[in-house]
Motif scaffolding. Structure first.
Motif, PDB file in Angstrom:
ATOM      1  N   LEU A   5      14.200 -10.424 -34.716  1.00 32.89           N
ATOM      2  CA  LEU A   5      14.733 -11.467 -34.246  1.00 32.89           C
ATOM      3  C   LEU A   5      14.355 -12.781 -34.761  1.00 32.89           C
ATOM      4  CD1 LEU A   5      14.458 -10.671 -30.279  1.00 32.89           C
ATOM      5  CD2 LEU A   5      16.386 -10.428 -31.876  1.00 32.89           C
ATOM      6  N   ALA A   6      15.346 -13.689 -34.866  1.00 33.39           N
ATOM      7  CA  ALA A   6      15.006 -15.098 -35.362  1.00 33.39           C
ATOM      8  C   ALA A   6      15.311 -16.041 -34.216  1.00 33.39           C
ATOM      9  CB  ALA A   6      16.016 -15.650 -36.692  1.00 33.39           C
ATOM     10  N   LEU A   7      14.198 -16.557 -33.796  1.00 33.91           N
ATOM     11  CA  LEU A   7      14.174 -17.670 -32.854  1.00 33.91           C
ATOM     12  C   LEU A   7      13.760 -19.099 -32.873  1.00 33.91           C
ATOM     13  CD1 LEU A   7      12.064 -15.236 -30.269  1.00 33.91           C
ATOM     14  CD2 LEU A   7      14.623 -15.465 -30.315  1.00 33.91           C
ATOM     15  N   THR A  28      10.549 -15.547 -36.800  1.00 33.16           N
ATOM     16  CA  THR A  28      11.105 -14.542 -36.921  1.00 33.16           C
ATOM     17  C   THR A  28      10.092 -13.202 -36.445  1.00 33.16           C
ATOM     18  OG1 THR A  28      12.459 -14.919 -38.908  1.00 33.16           O
ATOM     19  CG2 THR A  28      12.160 -12.677 -38.390  1.00 33.16           C
ATOM     20  N   SER A  31      10.494  -6.287 -36.431  1.00 29.56           N
ATOM     21  CA  SER A  31      11.115  -5.249 -35.895  1.00 29.56           C
ATOM     22  C   SER A  31      10.202  -4.290 -35.149  1.00 29.56           C
ATOM     23  CB  SER A  31      11.630  -4.109 -36.765  1.00 29.56           C
ATOM     24  OG  SER A  31      12.501  -4.866 -37.615  1.00 29.56           O
ATOM     25  N   GLN A  86      17.484 -12.560 -27.522  1.00 27.54           N
ATOM     26  CA  GLN A  86      18.538 -12.166 -28.392  1.00 27.54           C
ATOM     27  C   GLN A  86      18.462 -12.857 -29.717  1.00 27.54           C
ATOM     28  OE1 GLN A  86      21.068  -9.982 -27.382  1.00 27.54           O
ATOM     29  NE2 GLN A  86      19.609  -9.813 -25.695  1.00 27.54           N
ATOM     30  N   ASP A  87      18.857 -12.378 -30.860  1.00 24.82           N
ATOM     31  CA  ASP A  87      18.828 -13.122 -32.152  1.00 24.82           C
ATOM     32  C   ASP A  87      19.411 -14.607 -31.864  1.00 24.82           C
ATOM     33  OD1 ASP A  87      17.874 -13.007 -34.930  1.00 24.82           O
ATOM     34  OD2 ASP A  87      20.139 -13.219 -35.250  1.00 24.82           O
ATOM     35  N   GLN A  88      18.596 -15.666 -32.408  1.00 22.90           N
ATOM     36  CA  GLN A  88      18.951 -17.035 -32.346  1.00 22.90           C
ATOM     37  C   GLN A  88      19.007 -17.743 -31.087  1.00 22.90           C
ATOM     38  OE1 GLN A  88      19.583 -18.730 -35.371  1.00 22.90           O
ATOM     39  NE2 GLN A  88      19.275 -16.663 -36.261  1.00 22.90           N
ATOM     40  N   ASP A  89      18.289 -16.989 -30.101  1.00 23.43           N
ATOM     41  CA  ASP A  89      17.913 -17.744 -28.811  1.00 23.43           C
ATOM     42  C   ASP A  89      16.995 -18.961 -29.026  1.00 23.43           C
ATOM     43  OD1 ASP A  89      19.133 -16.013 -27.031  1.00 23.43           O
ATOM     44  OD2 ASP A  89      17.408 -15.025 -26.259  1.00 23.43           O
TER      45      ASP A  89
END
Length: 100
Positions: A5-7, A28, A31, A86-89
């Protein structure tokens, strides 16, 4: 397996001082078998980003005296520690404690 996930993380109101004065971080998360949630994110931040005085950022599994916003909404409305990231939160931590 949950994908990485990228945050976008932001620290303000003095909380940035615990992170070498850096307010904005793009991270990031790796996984893992289960989806990432806020409880796991806080532990990851404590273990990988926090530079000093962990007791000012976390006590137990939560962040007392810190307003947490997830995508501009109070995390209390999002499920707090159980919120699945979620990705991009965009997660913002704003200290509400002030010295005197």
């Amino acid at each position: 397996m949950a994908a990485p996930l990228a945050l976008h993380l932001e620290f303000g109101g003095g909380a940035e001082l615990l992170f070498d004065g850096v307010k904005t971080h793009h991270v990031t998360l790796p996984s893992q078998p289960d989806p990432w949630d806020m409880k796991q994110l806080l532990a990851w931040i404590r273990g990988n980003m926090l530079k000093e005085r962990p007791e000012l950022f976390m006590q137990g599994n939560t962040v007392p005296g810190i307003l947490v916003l997830i995508n501009d909404a109070d995390w209390e409305l999002m499920g707090e520690l159980e919120y699945q990231l979620q990705d991009q939160d965009n997660v913002v931590f704003i200290s509400t404690l002030h010295g005197g």
